[in-house]
Motif scaffolding. Structure first.
Motif, PDB file in Angstrom:
ATOM      1  N   ASP A   1     -11.194   4.160   5.892  1.00  0.00           N
ATOM      2  CA  ASP A   1     -10.373   2.611   5.878  1.00  0.00           C
ATOM      3  C   ASP A   1     -12.199   1.775   6.397  1.00  0.00           C
ATOM      4  O   ASP A   1     -12.297   0.629   6.181  1.00  0.00           O
TER       5      ASP A   1
ATOM      6  N   GLN B   1       0.965   2.621  12.798  1.00  0.00           N
ATOM      7  CA  GLN B   1      -0.446   3.084  12.378  1.00  0.00           C
ATOM      8  C   GLN B   1      -1.536   2.673  13.427  1.00  0.00           C
ATOM      9  O   GLN B   1      -2.889   1.873  13.474  1.00  0.00           O
TER      10      GLN B   1
ATOM     11  N   ASP C   1       2.077   4.889  -1.111  1.00  0.00           N
ATOM     12  CA  ASP C   1       0.999   6.381  -1.416  1.00  0.00           C
ATOM     13  C   ASP C   1       2.279   7.198  -2.967  1.00  0.00           C
ATOM     14  O   ASP C   1       3.112   7.009  -3.300  1.00  0.00           O
TER      15      ASP C   1
ATOM     16  N   GLY D   1      -2.372   4.463  -1.611  1.00  0.00           N
ATOM     17  CA  GLY D   1      -2.252   6.200  -1.685  1.00  0.00           C
ATOM     18  C   GLY D   1      -2.723   7.298  -2.428  1.00  0.00           C
ATOM     19  O   GLY D   1      -1.654   7.542  -3.262  1.00  0.00           O
TER      20      GLY D   1
ATOM     21  N   TYR E   1      -3.553  -1.464  -1.442  1.00  0.00           N
ATOM     22  CA  TYR E   1      -4.783  -0.088  -1.128  1.00  0.00           C
ATOM     23  C   TYR E   1      -3.484   0.895  -1.307  1.00  0.00           C
ATOM     24  O   TYR E   1      -3.303   1.597  -0.350  1.00  0.00           O
TER      25      TYR E   1
ATOM     26  N   VAL F   1       0.060  -3.496   8.251  1.00  0.00           N
ATOM     27  CA  VAL F   1       0.680  -2.126   8.306  1.00  0.00           C
ATOM     28  C   VAL F   1       1.736  -2.068   9.464  1.00  0.00           C
ATOM     29  O   VAL F   1       1.379  -2.634  10.620  1.00  0.00           O
TER      30      VAL F   1
ATOM     31  N   SER G   1       0.518  -1.630  -0.395  1.00  0.00           N
ATOM     32  CA  SER G   1       0.000  -0.123  -0.432  1.00  0.00           C
ATOM     33  C   SER G   1       0.999   1.642   0.192  1.00  0.00           C
ATOM     34  O   SER G   1       0.849   2.021   0.924  1.00  0.00           O
TER      35      SER G   1
END
Ligand code: ARG
Length: 630
Positions: free
Chosen positions: A420, A444, A194, A231, A229, A440, A192
């Motif tokens: 989310d 987080q 960005d 960013g 996923y 992750v 994931s």
């Protein structure tokens, strides 16, 4: 064979230990009575030290022992057990029983099982993985392309025409895999990155851990969907879009490495945005704010621009993932979360009276102590009232010690946490997962704890979040900055890191002339070994421990390193090739091999034992992983 066997979850055709377990259980049933069958089976363990192969702690048989003393039971079993084709010796020590497997049976049965379930293509007489030219009697036989079982290939002696190597796929399942998870689906989100920021080392650890977990679940029969996923929304992207409209060039974007080019554009606007003061800073701030709003509202120009950035970035990511031998099933992203789900979540939370209005500094952070304790109840209008008051909407999770996360900014845009929550619901509708993992970093932790809690408070959430969702966190590598929103001076990009690993390996290989000589494509070989050095290091370090990456430690060809693993594989391939070429022994039929003659040394037995117990290791690895994470 006893009618109780095989047990529901046993797979004697793919797991040698299950054959053994079945046999021991039925012998013990003869000695101790039928009831022991099921318990025995689950209680047999691999010995951690010799000289015996397996152990059984008699007290584990529990109630079926009735009033008998475990030591006496052990002694009775050792005395009455008749050695058979599979078990050659049984001994008692206190209340523990030890068993030795008959070597010849193990060798033959385990090897046959490996042979018949192995998915790795057997290439008779051909070496794979090292990429060198085979020469026999002065004649160039075949040149092998590098690669693993999937993409290795060769070219014909006379020319460059690729030819398929002879392959045998006896069954579809690979050796060591099982069907325990059949019918269950895992969605695993990892990596994931960005799109405004090049793939950095923080994403690497997620990628390595995520890929390993995916493999583990898949090997245990789960249907695994690997999801990235991206960013591709939010402040970073607003900054990038504003920067691109101001300073960017479409032509350069299409020509150069898009990720690095976008990053350079990002840095230019970032400088103005972060400046201490001045008109330029104020203008930039205002511009980014406007872009952010336009983006969240779905402005077609921005959506199209980011869509292109997204596509170009994905093409670059795929190249990096290939270097790591990782593939994704889905490239999802923040921008793809459905607006309806976001709205539904807010409406539902509103109806449940869980929303509070908070004043915020910039629409993202709530100002502590200034909570306007307005509750949105059934009434839609009140919902609007709150927005009209220029309040952000948050949820009070203080009773769970999870603070008051903001879900919706005063301008109506969704925060990452709301996105989310909605994304999880979207994914459930799409995949009907049994479990979903988020790999992750531990920065987080709070974000995911809040997210899962809100999902579990949400009355119409279609799944039980506390049971199905899990954050797989990890610590970062020391000395390598992980950017969140802002780039930092010692930011390390994954590409650079893999290049350093490759460089270091290339130097090491060159330093050893006999290695160097045998390598046809130094670039590719160094890259693959370097990548393994990085991966193995990541897998060795405990997930929640941060560690310092030390090239001197991870790149030698000896010790518990990636290069040693690769070296071992290459040696094995080379032995297989030599045996086939020099002794004319192609591994084509197991029946022709007299295992009792060939494999009589203790070391050979040890290796076969490791191989024979591998399916059990695969099961246990998932079991212990689950114990650790669920
Ligand atoms: N894109 C984020 C980052 O680079 C990670 C996303 C984590 N996944 C999520 N569902 N929030 O830090």
């Amino acid at each position: 064979m006893d009618p109780h066997f095989p047990l529901p979850k046993s797979e004697p055709s793919a797991n040698f230990l299950h054959i053994i377990g079945t046999s021991i259980a039925s012998s013990l049933a003869t000695i101790l009575g039928d009831e022991v069958n099921q318990v025995v089976y689950a209680s047999i363990e691999i010995s951690t030290e010799g000289p015996y192969d397996l152990e059984l702690a008699v007290p584990k048989l529990g109630a079926v022992l009735k009033d008998m003393n475990p030591s006496e039971v052990a002694a009775k079993v050792a005395k009455e057990y008749t050695p058979d084709e599979l078990i050659e010796a049984v001994a008692a020590s206190g209340s523990s029983l030890s068993f030795n497997i008959r070597s010849a049976s193990m060798m033959r049965q385990a090897l046959e099982m490996i042979y018949s379930t192995s998915q790795t293509p057997k290439r008779v007489g051909i070496f794979i993985g090292e990429g060198r030219t085979l020469v026999r009697g002065g004649e160039k036989l075949i040149r092998i392309f590098h690669g693993n079982g999937r993409n290795a290939g060769g070219i014909s002696p006379s020319g460059n025409r690729p030819i398929p190597l002879p392959r045998i796929f006896p069954t579809k399942r690979g050796y060591g895999t099982n069907t325990l998870g059949n019918g269950k689906r895992l969605v695993i989100e990892f990596s994931s990155p960005d799109i405004a920021m090049p793939f950095h080392v923080g994403h690497r650890r997620s990628t390595v851990i995520g890929a390993a977990l995916s493999n583990l679940y898949a090997a245990n029969g789960w249907d695994v969907t690997k999801l990235n996923y991206l960013g591709d929304l939010g402040t970073q992207c607003a900054l990038l879009a504003a920067g691109f409209d101001k300073h960017g060039s479409k032509e350069t974007l299409e020509k150069e490495d898009p990720i690095m080019y976008l990053y350079s554009v990002y840095l230019v606007i970032y400088r103005d945005f972060k400046a201490k003061e001045g008109q330029r800073r104020d203008d930039t701030k205002q511009m980014v704010k406007d872009y952010f709003k336009r983006l969240e509202k779905g402005d077609p120009h921005l959506i199209e621009m980011l869509q292109r950035f997204r596509e170009l970035s994905i093409l670059e990511y795929i190249k990096i993932y290939e270097r790591l031998n990782v593939q994704f099933d889905v490239y999802d992203g923040e921008s793809l979360v459905s607006a309806e789900s976001i709205k539904d979540v807010m409406d539902q939370l509103g109806k449940q009276g869980l929303l509070i209005g908070v004043t915020t500094e910039d629409g993202r952070k709530s100002k502590r102590g200034k909570i306007a304790a307005l509750k949105v109840e059934e009434d839609e209008n009140k919902h609007k009232d709150l927005l009209a008051k220029d309040l952000a909407l948050a949820i009070d999770l203080n009773e769970f010690k999870l603070g008051k996360p903001v879900l919706q900014n005063p301008d109506g845009t969704a925060t990452p946490i709301l996105r989310d929550i909605a994304a999880a619901i979207d994914r459930y509708h799409k995949y009907h997962f049994d479990k979903m993992l988020y790999v992750v970093g531990s920065q987080q932790n709070l974000h995911f704890a809040q997210c899962f809690k809100i999902l579990s408070l949400l009355k119409d959430c279609p799944f039980d979040a506390s049971e199905k969702l899990k954050h797989i966190n990890f610590s970062q590598v020391k000395g390598m900055a992980i950017p969140t929103l802002w780039p930092s001076a010692n930011l390390v990009f994954l590409k650079d890191m893999l290049d350093s690993a490759k460089e270091t390996m290339s130097k090491r290989i060159k330093a050893s002339p006999e290695n160097f000589e045998t390598i046809e494509d130094l670039e590719l070989t160094s890259d693959q070994i370097g990548m393994t050095a990085v991966k193995v290091q990541d897998m060795q370090a405990k997930r929640i421990m941060s560690y310092h990456l030390d090239w001197e430690r991870v790149t030698p060809f000896e010790g518990d390193t990636g290069p040693y693993l690769q070296y071992t594989h290459v040696r094995l391939c080379s032995m297989e090739r030599m045996v086939a070429l020099e002794d004319g022994l192609a591994i084509s039929s197991l029946e022709s091999i007299d295992t009792s003659l060939l494999l009589s040394t203790p070391k050979a037995r040890e290796i076969v034992f490791y191989l024979a117990t591998f399916p059990d290791v695969v099961r246990t690895a998932l079991k212990t992983t689950n114990q650790a994470i669920w």
